[in-house]
Design a protein around this motif. Structure first.
Motif, PDB file in Angstrom:
ATOM      1  N   CYS A 139     -14.935 -35.427 -21.783  1.00 55.50           N
ATOM      2  CA  CYS A 139     -14.930 -36.011 -20.441  1.00 55.50           C
ATOM      3  C   CYS A 139     -16.162 -36.844 -20.106  1.00 55.50           C
ATOM      4  CB  CYS A 139     -14.737 -34.911 -19.404  1.00 55.50           C
ATOM      5  SG  CYS A 139     -13.133 -34.092 -19.550  1.00 55.50           S
TER       6      CYS A 139
ATOM      7  N   TYR B 235     -16.256 -40.142 -21.946  1.00 56.22           N
ATOM      8  CA  TYR B 235     -15.219 -41.044 -21.418  1.00 56.22           C
ATOM      9  C   TYR B 235     -15.639 -41.598 -20.058  1.00 56.22           C
ATOM     10  CZ  TYR B 235     -10.847 -42.615 -19.375  1.00 56.22           C
ATOM     11  OH  TYR B 235      -9.880 -43.362 -18.748  1.00 56.22           O
TER      12      TYR B 235
ATOM     13  N   PHE C  58     -10.370 -44.824 -23.732  1.00 56.70           N
ATOM     14  CA  PHE C  58      -9.239 -43.958 -23.412  1.00 56.70           C
ATOM     15  C   PHE C  58      -8.684 -43.347 -24.701  1.00 56.70           C
ATOM     16  CE2 PHE C  58      -4.719 -43.401 -22.127  1.00 56.70           C
ATOM     17  CZ  PHE C  58      -4.908 -42.645 -20.980  1.00 56.70           C
TER      18      PHE C  58
ATOM     19  N   ALA D  58     -11.117 -40.901 -26.400  1.00 56.09           N
ATOM     20  CA  ALA D  58     -11.156 -39.635 -25.655  1.00 56.09           C
ATOM     21  C   ALA D  58      -9.954 -38.774 -26.030  1.00 56.09           C
ATOM     22  CB  ALA D  58     -11.187 -39.891 -24.153  1.00 56.09           C
TER      23      ALA D  58
ATOM     24  N   GLU E  45      -2.955 -42.849 -17.846  1.00 59.88           N
ATOM     25  CA  GLU E  45      -3.048 -41.409 -17.610  1.00 59.88           C
ATOM     26  C   GLU E  45      -2.345 -40.666 -18.737  1.00 59.88           C
ATOM     27  OE1 GLU E  45      -0.739 -38.532 -14.605  1.00 59.88           O
ATOM     28  OE2 GLU E  45      -1.976 -40.035 -13.618  1.00 59.88           O
TER      29      GLU E  45
ATOM     30  N   LEU F 231      -5.783 -30.738 -19.838  1.00 63.72           N
ATOM     31  CA  LEU F 231      -6.752 -31.818 -19.796  1.00 63.72           C
ATOM     32  C   LEU F 231      -6.044 -33.055 -19.284  1.00 63.72           C
ATOM     33  CD1 LEU F 231      -9.649 -32.778 -20.681  1.00 63.72           C
ATOM     34  CD2 LEU F 231      -8.572 -33.470 -22.824  1.00 63.72           C
TER      35      LEU F 231
ATOM     36  N   ILE G  39      -6.684 -37.074 -18.575  1.00 57.44           N
ATOM     37  CA  ILE G  39      -7.540 -38.238 -18.770  1.00 57.44           C
ATOM     38  C   ILE G  39      -6.857 -39.389 -18.047  1.00 57.44           C
ATOM     39  CG2 ILE G  39      -8.590 -39.794 -20.455  1.00 57.44           C
ATOM     40  CD1 ILE G  39      -8.190 -37.530 -22.546  1.00 57.44           C
ATOM     41  N   GLU G  40      -7.586 -40.036 -17.123  1.00 54.69           N
ATOM     42  CA  GLU G  40      -6.965 -41.113 -16.361  1.00 54.69           C
ATOM     43  C   GLU G  40      -7.980 -42.172 -15.960  1.00 54.69           C
ATOM     44  OE1 GLU G  40      -5.337 -39.707 -12.624  1.00 54.69           O
ATOM     45  OE2 GLU G  40      -6.875 -38.183 -12.486  1.00 54.69           O
TER      46      GLU G  40
ATOM     47  N   THR H  48     -11.673 -40.828 -14.998  1.00 52.81           N
ATOM     48  CA  THR H  48     -11.723 -39.403 -14.680  1.00 52.81           C
ATOM     49  C   THR H  48     -11.143 -38.609 -15.830  1.00 52.81           C
ATOM     50  OG1 THR H  48     -11.420 -39.904 -12.346  1.00 52.81           O
ATOM     51  CG2 THR H  48     -11.021 -37.639 -13.015  1.00 52.81           C
ATOM     52  N   CYS H  49     -11.798 -37.522 -16.143  1.00 53.92           N
ATOM     53  CA  CYS H  49     -11.325 -36.607 -17.170  1.00 53.92           C
ATOM     54  C   CYS H  49     -11.595 -35.206 -16.658  1.00 53.92           C
ATOM     55  CB  CYS H  49     -12.072 -36.877 -18.475  1.00 53.92           C
ATOM     56  SG  CYS H  49     -11.651 -35.743 -19.811  1.00 53.92           S
TER      57      CYS H  49
ATOM     58  N   ALA I  84     -14.142 -31.693 -13.467  1.00 57.86           N
ATOM     59  CA  ALA I  84     -13.959 -33.063 -13.934  1.00 57.86           C
ATOM     60  C   ALA I  84     -15.269 -33.821 -14.032  1.00 57.86           C
ATOM     61  CB  ALA I  84     -13.019 -33.814 -12.989  1.00 57.86           C
TER      62      ALA I  84
END
Length: 171
Positions: free
Chosen positions: A33, A36, A43, A46, A71, A83, A85-86, A101-102, A165
């Motif tokens: 996170c 990233y 992305f 990650a 996302e 998890l 990831i976005e 954000t992760c 996060a």
């Protein structure tokens, strides 16, 4: 005899280490996170780092990722951790910002437990400042605060799992 006694006392008086389960979300935030959110990982990289930590996409999710996906949700091998990831844009303080954000969450971890993990991560580092007005949020001190912000936070939304996060906000 005296060195043996000293060694025994040192071992028995040492604090009990936290279990690996307690530290797992911290490892995920540190290895996946934060890199990233700070743009040190893309992305895709990650997602690779998450796979290296044995995260995978949910079993029922068979559709391929779109080329420009923003996302992805992954779950740990044992199914305990999720998890997300976005990336995308949000409005923050009246300014449109690009965010990365992760976050990691679990039905088995409370917001308080995740906040404890976050506190351990930042420790007493002068690079991180806890926000008095916003509990469970730590901002990374930066010389270019008008350009970007990096933070670690724990959020609790009613009806959802609490999330630890790392967020990168780029103005």
């Amino acid at each position: 005899m005296l060195p043996v006694l000293a060694a025994v006392l040192a071992v028995t008086s040492a604090p009990v280490p936290a279990s690996a389960l307690d530290l797992f979300p911290g490892f995920v935030v540190a290895r996946v996170c934060l890199p990233y959110a700070s743009r040190a990982k893309t992305f895709e990289s990650a997602m690779r780092a998450a796979r290296d930590m044995e995260f995978r996409r949910p079993a029922g999710d068979r559709r391929p990722l779109e080329e420009w996906a923003s996302e992805v949700e992954m779950i740990s091998r044992d199914g305990r951790w999720r998890l997300l990831i976005e990336e995308g844009t949000v409005e923050e303080n009246g300014v449109e910002a690009y965010t990365l954000t992760c976050g990691v969450s679990s039905n088995l971890a409370s917001g308080r437990e995740l906040a404890r993990v976050a506190r351990r991560m930042v420790g007493g580092s002068p690079l991180w400042a806890e926000q008095p007005a916003t509990p469970w949020r730590w901002d990374r001190r930066t010389t270019r605060s008008s350009e970007y912000a990096l933070r670690i936070d724990v959020t609790e939304v009613p009806g959802q799992r609490p999330v630890l996060a790392a967020r990168g906000v780029y103005y």
